[in-house]
Design an enzyme around this catalytic site. Sequence first.
Site, PDB file in Angstrom:
ATOM      1  N   TYR A  60       0.830  -1.223   0.000  1.00 50.15           N
ATOM      2  CA  TYR A  60       0.000   0.000   0.000  1.00 50.15           C
ATOM      3  C   TYR A  60       0.860   1.266   0.000  1.00 50.15           C
ATOM      4  O   TYR A  60       0.431   2.291  -0.545  1.00 50.15           O
ATOM      5  CB  TYR A  60      -1.014  -0.039   1.154  1.00 50.15           C
ATOM      6  CG  TYR A  60      -2.104  -1.051   0.857  1.00 50.15           C
ATOM      7  CD1 TYR A  60      -3.109  -0.769  -0.063  1.00 50.15           C
ATOM      8  CD2 TYR A  60      -2.087  -2.319   1.429  1.00 50.15           C
ATOM      9  CE1 TYR A  60      -4.070  -1.714  -0.388  1.00 50.15           C
ATOM     10  CE2 TYR A  60      -3.043  -3.275   1.116  1.00 50.15           C
ATOM     11  CZ  TYR A  60      -4.035  -2.966   0.204  1.00 50.15           C
ATOM     12  OH  TYR A  60      -4.985  -3.909  -0.132  1.00 50.15           O
ATOM     13  N   GLN A  82     -15.444   2.031  -5.996  1.00 55.61           N
ATOM     14  CA  GLN A  82     -14.726   0.884  -5.419  1.00 55.61           C
ATOM     15  C   GLN A  82     -13.247   1.229  -5.306  1.00 55.61           C
ATOM     16  O   GLN A  82     -12.475   0.473  -4.739  1.00 55.61           O
ATOM     17  CB  GLN A  82     -14.885  -0.346  -6.323  1.00 55.61           C
ATOM     18  CG  GLN A  82     -16.316  -0.785  -6.507  1.00 55.61           C
ATOM     19  CD  GLN A  82     -16.443  -1.786  -7.653  1.00 55.61           C
ATOM     20  OE1 GLN A  82     -16.205  -2.981  -7.489  1.00 55.61           O
ATOM     21  NE2 GLN A  82     -16.816  -1.314  -8.825  1.00 55.61           N
ATOM     22  N   ASP A 119      -8.254   5.216  -4.620  1.00 57.05           N
ATOM     23  CA  ASP A 119      -7.523   6.445  -4.951  1.00 57.05           C
ATOM     24  C   ASP A 119      -8.380   7.668  -4.618  1.00 57.05           C
ATOM     25  O   ASP A 119      -9.552   7.535  -4.256  1.00 57.05           O
ATOM     26  CB  ASP A 119      -7.073   6.439  -6.424  1.00 57.05           C
ATOM     27  CG  ASP A 119      -8.236   6.509  -7.419  1.00 57.05           C
ATOM     28  OD1 ASP A 119      -9.104   7.400  -7.259  1.00 57.05           O
ATOM     29  OD2 ASP A 119      -8.285   5.690  -8.357  1.00 57.05           O
ATOM     30  N   HIS A 135     -14.504   0.609  -0.708  1.00 56.19           N
ATOM     31  CA  HIS A 135     -13.386  -0.265  -0.336  1.00 56.19           C
ATOM     32  C   HIS A 135     -12.275   0.473   0.415  1.00 56.19           C
ATOM     33  O   HIS A 135     -11.150  -0.009   0.477  1.00 56.19           O
ATOM     34  CB  HIS A 135     -12.826  -0.959  -1.588  1.00 56.19           C
ATOM     35  CG  HIS A 135     -13.793  -1.923  -2.211  1.00 56.19           C
ATOM     36  ND1 HIS A 135     -13.689  -2.389  -3.501  1.00 56.19           N
ATOM     37  CD2 HIS A 135     -14.899  -2.518  -1.686  1.00 56.19           C
ATOM     38  CE1 HIS A 135     -14.689  -3.232  -3.752  1.00 56.19           C
ATOM     39  NE2 HIS A 135     -15.443  -3.314  -2.674  1.00 56.19           N
ATOM     40  N   GLY A 172     -16.182   1.479 -15.739  1.00 60.48           N
ATOM     41  CA  GLY A 172     -14.880   0.842 -15.553  1.00 60.48           C
ATOM     42  C   GLY A 172     -14.784  -0.150 -14.414  1.00 60.48           C
ATOM     43  O   GLY A 172     -13.863  -0.092 -13.621  1.00 60.48           O
ATOM     44  N   SER A 202     -15.286  -4.521 -13.594  1.00 57.56           N
ATOM     45  CA  SER A 202     -15.576  -5.852 -14.126  1.00 57.56           C
ATOM     46  C   SER A 202     -16.854  -6.420 -13.513  1.00 57.56           C
ATOM     47  O   SER A 202     -17.340  -7.451 -13.953  1.00 57.56           O
ATOM     48  CB  SER A 202     -14.402  -6.788 -13.849  1.00 57.56           C
ATOM     49  OG  SER A 202     -14.157  -6.830 -12.453  1.00 57.56           O
TER      50      SER A 202
HETATM   51  P1  OAD Z   1     -11.178  -4.795 -12.339  1.00 58.13           P
HETATM   52  O1  OAD Z   1      -9.713  -4.774 -12.614  1.00 58.13           O
HETATM   53  O2  OAD Z   1     -11.801  -6.067 -11.909  1.00 58.13           O
HETATM   54  O3  OAD Z   1     -11.943  -4.314 -13.645  1.00 58.13           O
HETATM   55  C1  OAD Z   1     -11.528  -3.182 -14.337  1.00 58.13           C
HETATM   56  C2  OAD Z   1     -12.508  -2.878 -15.437  1.00 58.13           C
HETATM   57  O4  OAD Z   1     -12.087  -1.670 -16.042  1.00 58.13           O
HETATM   58  C3  OAD Z   1     -12.590  -3.938 -16.537  1.00 58.13           C
HETATM   59  O5  OAD Z   1     -13.961  -4.258 -16.783  1.00 58.13           O
HETATM   60  C4  OAD Z   1     -11.957  -3.260 -17.754  1.00 58.13           C
HETATM   61  O6  OAD Z   1     -12.578  -3.633 -18.987  1.00 58.13           O
HETATM   62  C5  OAD Z   1     -12.236  -1.803 -17.449  1.00 58.13           C
HETATM   63  N1  OAD Z   1     -11.321  -0.836 -18.072  1.00 58.13           N
HETATM   64  C6  OAD Z   1     -10.009  -0.952 -18.376  1.00 58.13           C
HETATM   65  N2  OAD Z   1      -9.532   0.190 -18.915  1.00 58.13           N
HETATM   66  C7  OAD Z   1     -10.579   1.063 -18.943  1.00 58.13           C
HETATM   67  C8  OAD Z   1     -10.732   2.418 -19.373  1.00 58.13           C
HETATM   68  N3  OAD Z   1      -9.719   3.123 -19.882  1.00 58.13           N
HETATM   69  N4  OAD Z   1     -11.951   2.986 -19.234  1.00 58.13           N
HETATM   70  C9  OAD Z   1     -13.002   2.284 -18.715  1.00 58.13           C
HETATM   71  N5  OAD Z   1     -12.910   1.026 -18.293  1.00 58.13           N
HETATM   72  C10 OAD Z   1     -11.716   0.403 -18.407  1.00 58.13           C
HETATM   73  O7  OAD Z   1     -11.457  -3.605 -11.297  1.00 58.13           O
HETATM   74  P2  OAD Z   1     -12.730  -3.363 -10.369  1.00 58.13           P
HETATM   75  O8  OAD Z   1     -13.972  -3.856 -11.034  1.00 58.13           O
HETATM   76  O9  OAD Z   1     -12.685  -1.969  -9.918  1.00 58.13           O
HETATM   77  O10 OAD Z   1     -10.923  -4.363  -4.354  1.00 58.13           O
HETATM   78  O11 OAD Z   1     -12.388  -4.322  -9.163  1.00 58.13           O
HETATM   79  C11 OAD Z   1     -13.227  -4.355  -8.052  1.00 58.13           C
HETATM   80  C12 OAD Z   1     -12.415  -4.558  -6.794  1.00 58.13           C
HETATM   81  O12 OAD Z   1     -11.563  -5.691  -6.935  1.00 58.13           O
HETATM   82  C13 OAD Z   1     -11.470  -3.430  -6.468  1.00 58.13           C
HETATM   83  O13 OAD Z   1     -12.085  -2.394  -5.761  1.00 58.13           O
HETATM   84  C14 OAD Z   1     -10.401  -4.072  -5.652  1.00 58.13           C
HETATM   85  C15 OAD Z   1     -10.220  -5.302  -6.519  1.00 58.13           C
HETATM   86  O14 OAD Z   1      -9.599  -6.371  -6.006  1.00 58.13           O
HETATM   87  C16 OAD Z   1     -10.095  -4.493  -3.306  1.00 58.13           C
HETATM   88  O15 OAD Z   1      -8.888  -4.396  -3.394  1.00 58.13           O
HETATM   89  C17 OAD Z   1     -10.803  -4.781  -2.038  1.00 58.13           C
END
Ligand code: OAD
Length: 228
Positions: free
Chosen positions: A53, A86, A89, A104, A170, A172
Site C-alpha cells: 500500500y 470501489q 484512490d 473499499h 470501468g 468488471s
Molecule cells: P477490475 O480490474 O476487476 O476491472 C476493471 C474494469 O475496467 C474492466 O472491466 C476493464 O474492462 C475496465 N477498463 C479498463 N480500462 C478502462 C478504461 N480506460 N476505461 C473504462 N474502463 C476500463 O477492477 P474493479 O472492477 O474496480 O478491491 O475491481 C473491483 C475490486 O476488486 C477493487 O475495488 C479491488 C479489486 O480487487 C479491493 O482491493 C478490495
Amino acid sequence: MKKIVVLTGAGVSAESGIRTFRDSDGMWEEYSIEEVATYDAWLKNPALVLDFYNKRRQQLAKVKPNAAHLALKQLEEKYDVTIITQNVDDLHERAGSSKILHLHGELTKVRSTVDQNLIYDIGYKDVGLGDTCESGHQLRPHIVWFGEAVPMIEHAAEIVAEADVFMVVGTSLLVYPAAGLIYYAPPASAKYLIDPAGMHVSRVANLEVIRKKAGEGVPELVDMLMNN
Ligand code: OAD
C-alpha cells in the site's frame, strides 16, 4: 434536481496511469490477493502488506484525474450527483466531486488495528511497522480487504435506490457486494455502463452498454446529460 448515481471501478482511473486489477497487465497478475489484500495476509506478513500500500500511495501522488473524473464533476452543475467508488484512490476528490462514498476504503487514510474509529489522514506518506495510533496500537491501511465486511454497502444501496440515472464506469462487476448495487437502481431509471469490455448484465431494465474507455465515453455521456 434529478439524482445521478455513478458506480466507478478501477477502469475510471486507468487513463490516469493506475493499473486495473483484472486486465491482462492488472495488479493481480503481479501480486496475489492472498498475500497483500486479506486480513490473513496482514496477520502473516504485515510488512509486505504495508509495503504494497505504500507503493500504491507513492504512485497515487504522481498521477492526476483524467477527463472522466473531470466530466463527472461537471455534472454537478445540473444534477445532484453521488459517486460510489470501489477505488481507493482520491482522483474523484481531486477532480472536485463533492459527494463520494468509498466502498473499499481510502489509500490516503490509515486506522488503528484495535479501534476502527481511530482513522488518520496521512496523505501520500509511507506507513511502517511501529507506526501507531494515539493509544499505541499498530496502524493498518484503511482498506476493505477481501473477506472483510463492506460497512458502507447498505448506505450505498439506499442511494442507488433513489437514482433517476445510474451510471457504471470501468468495473468488471466481479466483486460483491459492490457488483450487486446495479440491482437496486429503480427499473424506470436510465442506466448506462461504460467499459471497453462491455460485459453483459442480465435482468436489468433500461441499460445501455457503451463499449468505450472512460476518458471518451464519460465526457460524451455527460455532454448528452447536460444538454438533456
Ligand atoms: P477490475 O480490474 O476487476 O476491472 C476493471 C474494469 O475496467 C474492466 O472491466 C476493464 O474492462 C475496465 N477498463 C479498463 N480500462 C478502462 C478504461 N480506460 N476505461 C473504462 N474502463 C476500463 O477492477 P474493479 O472492477 O474496480 O478491491 O475491481 C473491483 C475490486 O476488486 C477493487 O475495488 C479491488 C479489486 O480487487 C479491493 O482491493 C478490495
